[in-house]
Design an enzyme around this catalytic site. Structure first.
Site, PDB file in Angstrom:
ATOM      1  NE  ARG A  45      -3.981  -2.075   2.152  1.00  0.00           N
ATOM      2  CZ  ARG A  45      -5.093  -2.127   2.875  1.00  0.00           C
ATOM      3  NH1 ARG A  45      -5.402  -1.120   3.680  1.00  0.00           N
ATOM      4  NH2 ARG A  45      -5.898  -3.165   2.807  1.00  0.00           N
ATOM      5  CG  ASP A 154     -13.950   7.004   4.126  1.00  0.00           C
ATOM      6  OD1 ASP A 154     -14.592   6.017   4.513  1.00  0.00           O
ATOM      7  OD2 ASP A 154     -12.729   6.953   3.875  1.00  0.00           O
TER       8      ASP A 154
END
Length: 290
Positions: A45, A154
């Site tokens: 990631r 978010d």
């Protein structure tokens, strides 16, 4: 940073020490706990971020995100390490609950001139919020005339932008019942975009649940599903208490299938359904503004 910007080589997995530093920053900023043995996940990631910045190793990256110049990248790091898993009408029993129990009286309240506020917390790319909006639109064809709003928040700004754009590919929208898909999404090749009737109901905002919340007032319904499973126990309980305080009396909280609010620890919430809690009716209160 300059001494680390000498190579575009892809870094290997972080060392145990580097992984611990990354885990500390992630927990400090978001409350998320990075489990042991996640070096490969972190590498997959963050490798793109290291290449983009031309930083050769994780220690250089860790040093950078802790500087003033690295504040923006620190947010990128947290976003990259956040898991975004969502589907339209995921855990469908919650939407049955909306249709059958919680929304009808709220719609009548709105038709009488009242406000209704719903929060999709940890909304990822918006599929949960649009599922709520479709449920509302089916129950109230006149929803555009009513003061009913959905906040979708978010921590990941990429997901927030995605949700605000409201454009999904064909495989994603297959989870929407066909009749609703045809009614509420416009197709363009293999892309489907939510109609304005849905988009106009929803406000998308970047928000870290672990930080202070800017919203004023309270909510009638809060969805926060499959989010706190990534937090430690202390952060979990803190978040449940904050959600409890953010609900109007009589308001509902929907949580994920593997989550539970520890009611035995002095919460005012009561069980109202499958992974659904309610704040008991006590005193009248204004709904939230955002």
């Amino acid at each position: 940073m300059t001494q680390h910007a000498l190579s575009g080589l892809t870094a290997g997995p972080p060392t145990d020490s580097e992984l611990a530093s990354i885990a500390r920053i992630l927990h400090q900023d978001s409350g998320i706990v990075l489990a042991e043995g996640k070096a490969s996940m972190v590498q997959s990631r963050l490798a793109k971020r290291l290449r983009a910045l031309k930083i050769q190793d994780y220690q250089g990256y860790i040093d950078f995100v802790q500087t003033g110049d690295g504040a923006s990248e620190r947010k990128q790091m947290i976003s990259a390490l956040t898991t975004n898993v969502t589907n339209f009408f995921r855990e469908n029993h919650h939407f049955d609950f909306l249709r059958e129990q919680s929304l009808p009286p709220l719609i009548e309240h709105a038709r009488a001139g009242g406000r209704v506020r719903i929060w999709s917390a940890g909304a990822s790319n918006g599929q949960e919020a649009y599922s709520i909006a479709m449920t509302l639109a089916e129950l109230a064809p006149d929803v555009e005339k009513l003061d009913i709003r959905i906040l979708a928040s978010d921590i990941d700004p990429v997901m927030v932008a995605y949700g605000a754009e409201a454009r999904y590919n064909q495989s994603t929208v297959e989870a929407i019942p066909q009749a609703l898909r045809h009614k509420y999404f416009l197709s363009d090749d293999d892309q489907y975009r939510a109609v304005p009737k849905l988009r106009n109901m929803i406000t998308f905002r970047e928000l870290n649940l672990h930080s202070p919340w800017p919203m004023q007032g309270k909510f009638d319904i809060i969805f926060c599903r499959n989010v706190v499973i990534y937090f430690d126990t202390e952060a979990e309980i803190t978040l449940w208490r904050r959600f409890e305080a953010a609900l109007i009396p009589g308001g509902y909280l929907h949580v994920g299938h593997s989550e539970r609010v520890p009611l035995e620890q002095g919460f005012k919430l009561i069980t109202a359904g499958i992974t659904t809690y309610r704040r008991p009716l006590q005193i009248a209160s204004e709904s939230g503004e955002f």
